[in-house]
Design a protein around this motif. Structure first.
Motif, PDB file in Angstrom:
ATOM      1  N   UNK A   1       0.869  -1.177   0.000  1.00  0.00           N
ATOM      2  CA  UNK A   1       0.000   0.000   0.000  1.00  0.00           C
ATOM      3  C   UNK A   1       0.906   1.227   0.000  1.00  0.00           C
ATOM      4  N   UNK A   2       0.841   2.001  -1.070  1.00  0.00           N
ATOM      5  CA  UNK A   2       1.710   3.163  -1.196  1.00  0.00           C
ATOM      6  C   UNK A   2       1.114   4.397  -0.529  1.00  0.00           C
ATOM      7  N   UNK A   3      -0.203   4.489  -0.502  1.00  0.00           N
ATOM      8  CA  UNK A   3      -0.822   5.664   0.110  1.00  0.00           C
ATOM      9  C   UNK A   3      -2.289   5.399   0.401  1.00  0.00           C
ATOM     10  N   UNK A   4      -2.769   5.997   1.472  1.00  0.00           N
ATOM     11  CA  UNK A   4      -4.186   5.984   1.816  1.00  0.00           C
ATOM     12  C   UNK A   4      -4.598   7.419   2.101  1.00  0.00           C
ATOM     13  N   UNK A   5      -5.660   7.852   1.456  1.00  0.00           N
ATOM     14  CA  UNK A   5      -6.181   9.201   1.671  1.00  0.00           C
ATOM     15  C   UNK A   5      -7.625   9.103   2.130  1.00  0.00           C
TER      16      UNK A   5
ATOM     17  N   UNK B   1      -9.452   6.671  -0.410  1.00  0.00           N
ATOM     18  CA  UNK B   1      -8.765   6.309  -1.644  1.00  0.00           C
ATOM     19  C   UNK B   1      -7.464   5.608  -1.282  1.00  0.00           C
ATOM     20  N   UNK B   2      -7.188   4.515  -1.970  1.00  0.00           N
ATOM     21  CA  UNK B   2      -6.011   3.700  -1.690  1.00  0.00           C
ATOM     22  C   UNK B   2      -5.224   3.503  -2.978  1.00  0.00           C
ATOM     23  N   UNK B   3      -3.913   3.630  -2.885  1.00  0.00           N
ATOM     24  CA  UNK B   3      -3.023   3.350  -4.011  1.00  0.00           C
ATOM     25  C   UNK B   3      -2.243   2.083  -3.687  1.00  0.00           C
ATOM     26  N   UNK B   4      -2.418   1.069  -4.525  1.00  0.00           N
ATOM     27  CA  UNK B   4      -1.817  -0.242  -4.297  1.00  0.00           C
ATOM     28  C   UNK B   4      -0.910  -0.597  -5.466  1.00  0.00           C
TER      29      UNK B   4
ATOM     30  N   UNK C   1      -9.157  -1.735  -5.046  1.00  0.00           N
ATOM     31  CA  UNK C   1      -7.813  -1.708  -5.628  1.00  0.00           C
ATOM     32  C   UNK C   1      -7.285  -3.124  -5.843  1.00  0.00           C
ATOM     33  N   UNK C   2      -7.542  -4.025  -4.889  1.00  0.00           N
ATOM     34  CA  UNK C   2      -7.081  -5.412  -5.015  1.00  0.00           C
ATOM     35  C   UNK C   2      -7.718  -6.097  -6.216  1.00  0.00           C
ATOM     36  N   UNK C   3      -9.016  -5.856  -6.436  1.00  0.00           N
ATOM     37  CA  UNK C   3      -9.699  -6.447  -7.588  1.00  0.00           C
ATOM     38  C   UNK C   3      -9.112  -5.928  -8.896  1.00  0.00           C
ATOM     39  N   UNK C   4      -8.752  -4.643  -8.933  1.00  0.00           N
ATOM     40  CA  UNK C   4      -8.154  -4.064 -10.137  1.00  0.00           C
ATOM     41  C   UNK C   4      -6.755  -4.635 -10.370  1.00  0.00           C
TER      42      UNK C   4
ATOM     43  N   UNK D   1      -2.856   0.262  -8.972  1.00  0.00           N
ATOM     44  CA  UNK D   1      -4.291   0.540  -9.015  1.00  0.00           C
ATOM     45  C   UNK D   1      -4.707   1.470  -7.889  1.00  0.00           C
ATOM     46  N   UNK D   2      -5.689   2.300  -8.195  1.00  0.00           N
ATOM     47  CA  UNK D   2      -6.332   3.151  -7.208  1.00  0.00           C
ATOM     48  C   UNK D   2      -7.706   2.573  -6.902  1.00  0.00           C
ATOM     49  N   UNK D   3      -8.050   2.526  -5.628  1.00  0.00           N
ATOM     50  CA  UNK D   3      -9.358   2.047  -5.212  1.00  0.00           C
ATOM     51  C   UNK D   3     -10.072   3.101  -4.392  1.00  0.00           C
ATOM     52  N   UNK D   4     -11.401   3.072  -4.429  1.00  0.00           N
ATOM     53  CA  UNK D   4     -12.196   4.073  -3.727  1.00  0.00           C
ATOM     54  C   UNK D   4     -13.274   3.391  -2.909  1.00  0.00           C
ATOM     55  N   UNK D   5     -13.516   3.900  -1.704  1.00  0.00           N
ATOM     56  CA  UNK D   5     -14.565   3.374  -0.845  1.00  0.00           C
ATOM     57  C   UNK D   5     -15.302   4.497  -0.145  1.00  0.00           C
TER      58      UNK D   5
END
Length: 251
Positions: free
Chosen positions: A50-54, A65-68, A106-109, A86-90
């Motif tokens: 996980x590179x970043x969580x916002x 938002x998560x950058x994986x 993000x994991x699914x992407x 990948x970027x993921x949003x929740x």
């Protein structure tokens, strides 16, 4: 993150993933990952981080938002290194659940990118030549590439501008490059690295090592990558996490 990624990879039907604990300091280098895979007698090994969580709090539910990022190394020659980002949003009233949704997204992407990437195989259609790509904007100059090859993978194959490829001759990597134009029937690759003394010919094998979540804009070298973490006035606060990593083994 580890459980979400493991479930997403197994759900593709392409991977059979099991987790392996390691005391080594993460992230591991490609040779270290290869050593782990060989010790576990696996076909491939993957490392994700996980590179970043916002997390921002607008007037409604918190939005995470998560950058994986992930790297997959194969054991059998030519031992290619595949990448995914990948970027993921929740969005959820509970902050923890919003982050969990973003991680799952993000994991699914990541799983989709890797399952598609490892299956893509093509060949060189035209040997190296220079290319001039007209700019899509009037305020940007046309882009000149001194070494490009045209490959058989195209828009229908799932190629995107910004994809990365490796060119092989008799099973050995001889060059790598980045896709700068995608069309029906072929794509144009700007070579970024080429082994000295080798020549690329029509029919040489092409393997894709990276498919971006979103295609880059042309001209590619002049497109400045947007920083995932931006300061916005409506952000309540931001939580940044870096260096969290997990290793996975694919059987």
């Amino acid at each position: 993150m580890a459980s979400a990624l493991q479930s997403a990879l197994n759900a593709t039907g392409v991977f059979a993933v099991r987790r392996v604990e390691t005391r080594a300091k993460l992230p591991l280098t490609a040779p270290q990952l290869l050593a782990v895979a060989q010790a576990q007698k696996a076909q491939a090994v993957m490392q994700a981080s996980i590179k970043a969580v916002t997390l921002r709090k607008p007037k409604h539910d918190p939005i995470a938002q998560v950058l994986l990022e992930a790297v997959l190394v194969t054991v059998s020659p030519p031992r290619l290194i595949f990448k995914a980002r990948a970027e993921g949003k929740g969005e959820n009233p509970a902050e923890g659940r919003a982050v969990a949704q973003a991680v799952a997204h993000a994991a699914a992407e990541i799983a989709q990118q890797l399952s598609t990437t490892i299956a893509l195989r093509g060949q060189v259609l035209l040997p190296p030549a220079y290319a001039l790509l007209p700019s899509l904007r009037t305020d940007v100059c046309d882009q000149f590439y001194d070494r490009t090859v045209r490959i058989s993978l195209d828009m229908v194959s799932g190629m995107k501008v910004g994809s990365e490829v490796v060119i092989l001759k008799r099973g050995q990597p001889i060059a790598s490059g980045r896709v700068v134009e995608v069309d029906y029937g072929s794509s144009l690759v700007a070579l970024t690295q080429m082994h000295p003394g080798v020549q690329i010919h029509s029919g040489d094998e092409v393997r894709v090592t990276f498919l971006p979540q979103f295609p880059s804009q042309l001209p590619l070298p002049m497109q400045r990558e947007k920083d995932f973490l931006r300061a916005e006035h409506h952000f309540g606060w931001a939580l940044l996490i870096a260096g969290i990593a997990a290793a996975f083994i694919g059987d």
